[in-house]
Motif scaffolding. Structure first.
Motif: not given
Ligand SMILES: NC(=O)C1=CN([C@@H]2O[C@H](COP(=O)(O)OP(=O)(O)OC[C@H]3O[C@@H](n4cnc5c(N)ncnc54)[C@H](O)[C@@H]3O)[C@@H](O)[C@H]2O)C=CC1
Ligand SMILES: O=C([O-])CC(=O)C(=O)O
Length: 331
Positions: A92, A98, A131, A158, A162, A187, A231-232, A235, A241-242
């Motif tokens: 994404r 996602r 995703n 992940l 985190r 997720h 994640g966002a 980004i 993304s990661s």
């Protein structure tokens, strides 16, 4: 030395694979005595890039790397594999959820399920990273009916890593001293990172994390939303993304599944049997323990009213995503 096992990584020319391949080929996943034969799948236009990745793998001079097969043909890639990292899918970009990737990505997992069904080992362990990972894993399993559904998992490791890292920083201890934090559900931004059962080593003794943090409001608000939106945040900062952390989490997930989780719970998206009042037959992230190559949902945890609401909300999203995915896969 054991005979080599065949391991496939899809999206092998992409950014997660670029970190993941070294970990798999160096022994960090399947152990220091297990040689691997790597099958690298990507799409035809990426074969030139993939050639460069193959050169670099050779240049790493890794003793456990028994061979490499780059290909754009799923049936060749999945032939006789014991482990599959299904990474290849569109990532994404800023501003997307996602699940916005569903219509673009879910067909990939239908096609790959069909190919796995035909040519993979029946005990293959499949980790879906692409995703929306939970729903893609559900679809992949559906189209591979000759392989047990338990062999298809989605990555929420992940999110677990985190969460563990956030808690360790808050308490001021090394990250490995925090354990049993749970990621429930999807997720996605509805996931529920839950510290209520986690424990931490402080001054040589184990203590519940809620007591060590001593800030219930933080655990119910900032902690949850930081992990949900991490994640966002990556980004927004990286414009991509990661990848490094996603590859590390994929290694952790597969290593624990193959080699066992020891005295720790780990979170994995697995086919739901309705445990903890969750919807059945969606790929839902639970706390599990793993041994002898099998996962088992941790039983007997108390679910507070606060947690109940969160477990239900993420479950509802998974039921909706599943329906959308089935609609896309019809044609
Ligand atoms: N579950 C999780 O925690 C995480 C999941 N992701 C997801 O992982 C996926 C991959 O991310 P990146 O490596 O950053 O993306 P990327 O765009 O760098 O690489 C993806 C690769 O997949 C390939 N690909 C596309 N369709 C394919 C197909 N049908 N078969 C084989 N390969 C195919 C592309 O050509 C590309 O080389 C994305 O969907 C991303 O959202 C990313 C981070 C964490
Ligand atoms: O946020 C994304 O799109 C990539 C991902 O799944 C993550 O970093 O957790």
């Amino acid at each position: 030395m054991a005979a080599p096992i065949k391991v496939v990584v899809t999206g092998a020319a992409g950014q997660i694979a670029y970190s993941l391949l070294y970990q798999v080929a160096s022994g960090a996943v399947f152990g220091p005595d297990q040689p691997v034969y790597l099958h690298l799948l990507d799409i035809a236009p990426m074969m030139g890039v993939l050639e460069g990745v193959v050169m670099e793998l050779a240049d790493c001079a890794l003793p456990l790397l028994a061979g490499v097969l780059p290909t754009a043909n799923p049936e060749e890639a999945f032939k006789d594999v014991a482990a599959a990292f299904l990474v290849g899918a569109m990532p994404r970009r800023e501003g997307m959820e996602r699940k916005d990737l569903l219509s673009a990505n879910v067909r990939i997992f239908k096609e790959q399920g069909q190919a796995l069904d035909k040519v993979a080992r029946k005990d293959v362990k499949v980790l879906v990273v692409g995703n929306p990972a939970n729903t893609n894993a559900f679809i992949c399993a559906k189209y591979a009916p000759s392989i047990p559904k338990e062999n298809f998992t989605a990555m929420t490791r992940l999110d677990q890593n985190r969460a563990q890292s956030q808690l360790a920083a808050k308490i001021g201890v090394p990250v490995q001293d925090v354990k049993n934090v749970i990621i429930w559900g999807n997720h996605s931004s509805t996931q529920f990172p839950d510290a209520s059962n986690s424990v931490v080593k402080v001054g040589g003794a184990e203590k519940p994390v809620p007591a060590a943090v001593n800030d219930d409001n933080y655990l119910k608000t900032t902690f949850v939303s930081t992990v949900q939106k991490r994640g966002a945040a990556v980004i927004a900062a990286r414009k991509m993304s990661s990848a490094l952390s996603a590859a590390k989490a994929a290694s952790d997930h597969m290593r624990d599944w193959f080699l066992g989780s020891g005295d720790r719970w780990v979170s994995m998206g697995v086919i739901s049997d309705g445990s903890y009042g969750t919807p059945r037959d969606v790929v839902y992230s639970f706390p599990v323990t793993t041994s002898n190559g099998k996962w088992k949902i941790v039983e007997g945890l108390t679910i507070s009213d606060f947690a109940r609401e969160k477990l239900d909300a993420t479950g509802k999203e998974l039921v909706e995503e599943k329906q959308d995915a089935l609609d896309v896969c019809k044609d």
